[in-house]
Design a protein around this motif. Structure first.
Motif, PDB file in Angstrom:
ATOM      1  N   UNK A  68     128.752  25.262  -6.750  1.00  0.00           N
ATOM      2  CA  UNK A  68     128.510  24.923  -5.351  1.00  0.00           C
ATOM      3  C   UNK A  68     129.110  23.548  -5.086  1.00  0.00           C
ATOM      4  N   UNK A  69     129.906  23.419  -4.024  1.00  0.00           N
ATOM      5  CA  UNK A  69     130.548  22.151  -3.685  1.00  0.00           C
ATOM      6  C   UNK A  69     129.682  21.398  -2.684  1.00  0.00           C
ATOM      7  N   UNK A  70     129.509  21.933  -1.503  1.00  0.00           N
ATOM      8  CA  UNK A  70     128.667  21.323  -0.467  1.00  0.00           C
ATOM      9  C   UNK A  70     128.609  22.260   0.726  1.00  0.00           C
ATOM     10  N   UNK A 122     147.194  28.405   1.226  1.00  0.00           N
ATOM     11  CA  UNK A 122     147.213  29.830   0.885  1.00  0.00           C
ATOM     12  C   UNK A 122     146.821  30.041  -0.575  1.00  0.00           C
ATOM     13  N   UNK A 123     146.729  28.941  -1.326  1.00  0.00           N
ATOM     14  CA  UNK A 123     146.300  28.980  -2.724  1.00  0.00           C
ATOM     15  C   UNK A 123     145.076  28.066  -2.857  1.00  0.00           C
ATOM     16  N   UNK A 124     143.940  28.481  -2.274  1.00  0.00           N
ATOM     17  CA  UNK A 124     142.772  27.603  -2.222  1.00  0.00           C
ATOM     18  C   UNK A 124     142.082  27.445  -3.569  1.00  0.00           C
ATOM     19  N   UNK A 125     141.331  26.327  -3.709  1.00  0.00           N
ATOM     20  CA  UNK A 125     140.516  26.147  -4.909  1.00  0.00           C
ATOM     21  C   UNK A 125     139.020  26.198  -4.581  1.00  0.00           C
ATOM     22  N   UNK A 126     138.687  26.263  -3.283  1.00  0.00           N
ATOM     23  CA  UNK A 126     137.298  26.496  -2.865  1.00  0.00           C
ATOM     24  C   UNK A 126     137.296  27.574  -1.783  1.00  0.00           C
ATOM     25  N   UNK A 141     130.447  25.888   0.522  1.00  0.00           N
ATOM     26  CA  UNK A 141     131.725  25.959  -0.176  1.00  0.00           C
ATOM     27  C   UNK A 141     131.463  26.096  -1.666  1.00  0.00           C
ATOM     28  N   UNK A 142     132.241  26.972  -2.320  1.00  0.00           N
ATOM     29  CA  UNK A 142     132.112  27.234  -3.748  1.00  0.00           C
ATOM     30  C   UNK A 142     133.499  27.201  -4.392  1.00  0.00           C
ATOM     31  N   UNK A 143     133.574  26.711  -5.621  1.00  0.00           N
ATOM     32  CA  UNK A 143     134.841  26.649  -6.349  1.00  0.00           C
ATOM     33  C   UNK A 143     135.272  28.063  -6.729  1.00  0.00           C
ATOM     34  N   UNK A 152     142.276  17.358  -4.974  1.00  0.00           N
ATOM     35  CA  UNK A 152     142.045  17.674  -3.567  1.00  0.00           C
ATOM     36  C   UNK A 152     141.522  19.102  -3.429  1.00  0.00           C
ATOM     37  N   UNK A 153     140.614  19.291  -2.484  1.00  0.00           N
ATOM     38  CA  UNK A 153     139.997  20.592  -2.253  1.00  0.00           C
ATOM     39  C   UNK A 153     140.621  21.264  -1.032  1.00  0.00           C
ATOM     40  N   UNK A 154     140.960  22.541  -1.185  1.00  0.00           N
ATOM     41  CA  UNK A 154     141.582  23.327  -0.126  1.00  0.00           C
ATOM     42  C   UNK A 154     140.864  24.660   0.011  1.00  0.00           C
TER      43      UNK A 154
END
Length: 189
Positions: A68-70, A122-126, A141-143, A152-154
């Protein structure tokens, strides 16, 4: 499950028995209450690696897939109000609107948290997930993969490739649609 554990319903797992804003303790057997217990990770805001995007969202520490990110928070507004504000925000080249459902959006412009600075890829990490928390719809948001510290989070904004509007300008992204070409938009203005 598209809902968090409810302490009134999930008595066997010990939901919400740990202290809010604190690391998970050993009294609770499940971790399905991250949003209600405000267990977001330490996030940083800094200059984005995306040209023309301004600020970006970064994690201070390493994240593992599924972490879980936030939460994405803000003012809950009708879709009609979101459309009205969206026109203004597009002219300012910024928008923190997030569709909650077909009737409502979340506007993080004034009442948002750092999560509003996550940029598109287009290549998200979250990824965002719509979660029911004590009867309310909330966005967490989840990884989606392991993420290194200070990375950086996308997430994928879900842009439609069918949209072609000369009034719409989005920053240059490594992975972009043809209508996001900044040179084309600037020359047609």
């Amino acid at each position: 499950a598209k809902r968090e554990c409810d302490p009134d319903l999930c008595r066997s797992c010990g939901a919400c028995t740990d202290q809010p804003n604190a690391p998970a303790g050993d009294r609770q057997r499940c971790r399905n209450d991250n949003i209600s217990m405000k267990r977001g990770v330490r996030l940083l805001v800094g200059e984005s690696s995306v040209e023309g995007a301004g600020l970006g969202l970064f994690t201070q520490y390493q994240l593992l897939k599924g972490d879980f990110v936030d939460e994405y928070v803000g003012e809950i507004i009708s879709q009609e109000e979101a459309e009205r504000r969206g026109v203004v925000y597009d002219r300012q080249n910024m928008s923190y609107l997030f569709n909650l459902c077909s009737d409502f959006s979340v506007d993080a412009t004034v009442k948002g948290k750092k999560t509003r600075y996550a940029n598109h890829s287009d290549d998200p990490n979250i990824e965002p997930r719509l979660i029911r928390v004590n009867g309310d719809s909330r966005i967490g948001f989840y990884a989606v993969k392991d993420i290194g510290p200070e990375e950086e989070l996308f997430f994928d904004y879900g842009y439609s490739t069918e949209i072609d509007n000369d009034q719409l300008f989005k920053p240059n992204h490594a992975h972009k649609f043809h209508w996001m070409d900044s040179n084309k938009k600037r020359n047609n203005s």
